[in-house]
Design an enzyme around this catalytic site. Sequence first.
Site, PDB file in Angstrom:
ATOM      1  N   CYS A 142      36.280  44.807  44.978  1.00 41.58           N
ATOM      2  CA  CYS A 142      37.217  45.831  45.440  1.00 41.58           C
ATOM      3  C   CYS A 142      37.821  46.610  44.269  1.00 41.58           C
ATOM      4  O   CYS A 142      37.107  47.276  43.551  1.00 41.58           O
ATOM      5  CB  CYS A 142      38.281  45.200  46.342  1.00 41.58           C
ATOM      6  SG  CYS A 142      39.137  46.424  47.374  1.00 41.58           S
ATOM      7  N   HIS A 235      35.014  43.125  50.980  1.00 38.95           N
ATOM      8  CA  HIS A 235      35.593  41.784  50.888  1.00 38.95           C
ATOM      9  C   HIS A 235      34.787  40.790  51.714  1.00 38.95           C
ATOM     10  O   HIS A 235      35.259  40.273  52.733  1.00 38.95           O
ATOM     11  CB  HIS A 235      37.044  41.798  51.367  1.00 38.95           C
ATOM     12  CG  HIS A 235      37.997  42.421  50.414  1.00 38.95           C
ATOM     13  ND1 HIS A 235      38.426  41.800  49.270  1.00 38.95           N
ATOM     14  CD2 HIS A 235      38.598  43.638  50.418  1.00 38.95           C
ATOM     15  CE1 HIS A 235      39.269  42.577  48.610  1.00 38.95           C
ATOM     16  NE2 HIS A 235      39.383  43.704  49.284  1.00 38.95           N
ATOM     17  N   GLU A 237      34.370  37.890  50.995  1.00 39.83           N
ATOM     18  CA  GLU A 237      35.042  36.588  50.900  1.00 39.83           C
ATOM     19  C   GLU A 237      36.163  36.410  51.909  1.00 39.83           C
ATOM     20  O   GLU A 237      36.687  35.294  52.071  1.00 39.83           O
ATOM     21  CB  GLU A 237      35.596  36.398  49.476  1.00 39.83           C
ATOM     22  CG  GLU A 237      36.926  37.081  49.184  1.00 39.83           C
ATOM     23  CD  GLU A 237      36.812  38.576  48.911  1.00 39.83           C
ATOM     24  OE1 GLU A 237      37.845  39.211  48.617  1.00 39.83           O
ATOM     25  OE2 GLU A 237      35.696  39.117  48.991  1.00 39.83           O
TER      26      GLU A 237
END
Length: 302
Positions: A142, A235, A237
Amino acid sequence: MPLKVPNGLPAITQLKEENIFVMKAQRAESQDIRTMRIAVVNLMPVKETTETDLLRLLSNTPLQVEIDFVRLETHLSKNTSSNHLDNFYRPFGEVKNQRYDGLIVTGAPIEHLPYEEVAYWAEMQEILDWSQTNVTSSMFICWASQAALYHFYGLQKYPLSKKLSGVYPHTLSCPTHPILRGFDDLFYIPHSRNSEVRVEDVVRCKALELLSSSEEAGAYMVMSRDSRQLFVTGHAEYARNTLKQEYDRDVAKGLNPTVPKNYFPLDDPTLKPTKIWASHAHLLFSNWLNYHVYQLTPYEWS
C-alpha cells in the site's frame, strides 16, 4: 512449517486458535534447517492486528521463517503501547548492520501527505536504501509501495476523488510470472487508500513490470525486472473484518464514508462480510517466500 516469533507476542494466541504452528526459539534452534529471516517494518497504527494478519500468511509454506519486527526510531506510535514495542520490536538502528532474506514494509494512513512532509521520511529513505544491500527480496504494501516506487523510480502518487475502499476484481498482465503461479484469471483483493500510482506510469518505466491490475482499483502488483522488489498496492493480508473496522471508525468520526464495495452482503454493513480473497492472499505470500526469497537468497550471507 512453523514461524519463529518472539515469546509472548499477542498474535500467538490467535494463530494457535487457527491451528497455525508457532515455534519457540529453543525448539527452532534444535532443527538443522536454514531459517529464512524476514524483517517486518510495521507502519500501521494498530500494530497487533497487522502482526497477526502477516504471520497468518507467512506461515503457509514448508519453510521455517524467523520474524524480526522493526520499528522506526524517528516516529512514536500513538496507537500501540510502548511496552509492546519495547518487548517485540527492534529499532532500525539495531538491525541495519544485519542481513535478511526478506523484508516487508507495510502501509500507513498518510497518503494525503507529500512524501517529504512525512515526519519519518528520512528514516524511510534510509530503510529503502538499506534494503538494496542487506535484503534479498522486499515486499512493499500500500503506502509503502507508493513510497518505494517514488524513491527508487520517481513515480508520483495521485490523490483520488474519494477513498478507494472495497474488494475489487483483478486480472493478470503476466500470468507466467512465478509470483502469480496458481492465480486464477480473475481474483479479488481488498484495497483501502486515498491515492494511486497510475498504470501508464508503471508501464513507461522499463525497470518495472506490471503483473496485475484492476479496472476499478488500478495497478495492483508491480515487480522490478530483477525480481528483488515487489510492490503491492492492495491489502491481501487483511482479515475478514479489517475493512469493516475501518468503515466503522470513519462512521464514528462523522466522515460519512462510502460502504466498501463488494464486501458486505447486499451492501448492508450490519451483515457479516464475505471473505473472497484468502486463497490468493496465501498464494501471494507463499510464492514470494518460495520463488523470490528462498530460491534467490544465498545459503550464507557474505
